[in-house]
Scaffold this motif. Structure first.
Motif: not given
Length: 268
Positions: A38, A41, A44, A100, A104
């Protein structure tokens, strides 16, 4: 930045910083991996952030999964009885979160000041670069547990250190020192322990001086297909871990590791 229960997340200039805050050993679980994904992200989505540092409080960088955690042992017991709410589903979900992390978009520098063990090594290897010290230890101790490597290491580690060095690390479960890790390409920089975080920041800041669009484009090229390779690897790793989890040797490996003795494996 949003609030994270086990992470410190901040921004200094164009560098995002994630600090794992589960000292002293920073054992991971689904929640921690999810929070790291998280945070990355969020980085990002923040156009001001161009690179990041992944660091940790305490003695270890990340000692992997805690096989002696009572909650985990309860999950293992349910798994042995075929309960659908078992640990295999938990691990599968953890690996989904791990993938995940590999999706990234911006460069990550891991500040590995202490042990990176098992899945903790997988987490360190998910970064683009690793800054470490002589006191650090890198280990894929899965075979010593009677287990199969996970966290995508069967895909990521050979790309860093070469197939034969990866085999050596997997087959022996040995602890590789910071100096040896740097020599074999597992780490990029080896400095005194009290300089690890600062040196990681220095590298991240050097990266952040470059054009953000150029970085995004070049990294996408260099890591093309990596997340998909990790996904395929974790699917296979999970199947092997599921099979080996039910063996007597796995139970003995976990017990022997906890008791700091050589395991008495039987091959069953």
């Amino acid at each position: 930045m949003s609030k994270f229960t086990d992470l410190g997340v901040e921004k200094i200039g164009h560098v995002g910083i994630i600090e794992i805050q589960r000292p002293p050993l920073n054992f991971f679980d689904i929640s921690l991996i999810n929070q790291i994904a998280d945070a990355l992200e969020e980085f990002d989505r923040d156009v001001e952030i161009r690179s990041s540092v992944l660091a940790a409080q305490g003695k270890a960088f990340c000692a992997g999964a805690n096989f002696n955690d009572p909650a985990r042992q309860e999950q293992e017991a349910r798994a042995a009885k075929g309960d659908p709410a078992d640990s295999l589903g938990q691990i599968n979900h953890l690996y989904v979160q791990a993938v995940r992390i590999f999706r990234n978009k911006k460069p990550i520098v891991a500040a590995v000041h202490g042990a990176a063990i098992g899945g903790g090594l997988g987490l360190a290897v998910s970064a683009d670069f690793r800054v470490t010290c002589p006191e650090a230890r890198f280990a894929a101790n899965f075979t010593k547990l009677g287990f199969h490597p996970g966290f995508g290491l069967t895909a990521t580690l050979p790309e860093l250190v070469g197939k034969n060095n990866a085999e050596l690390i997997f087959y022996t479960s040995r602890r590789v020192t910071g100096e040896d890790a740097t020599r074999m390409g597992l780490a990029n920089v080896c400095v005194p322990q009290d300089r690890v975080r600062a040196e990681a920041m220095k590298l991240a800041q050097e990266i952040a001086e470059c054009s953000p669009l150029g970085l995004l484009s070049t990294r996408a090229t260099m890591r093309a297909g990596l997340a998909d390779r990790v996904l395929a690897a974790t699917n296979h790793e999970l199947a092997e871990q599921s099979r080996l989890r039910a063996t007597e040797d796995f139970k003995e490996g976990v017990k022997a590791t906890a008791e700091r003795r050589v395991a008495n494996f039987k091959g069953r």
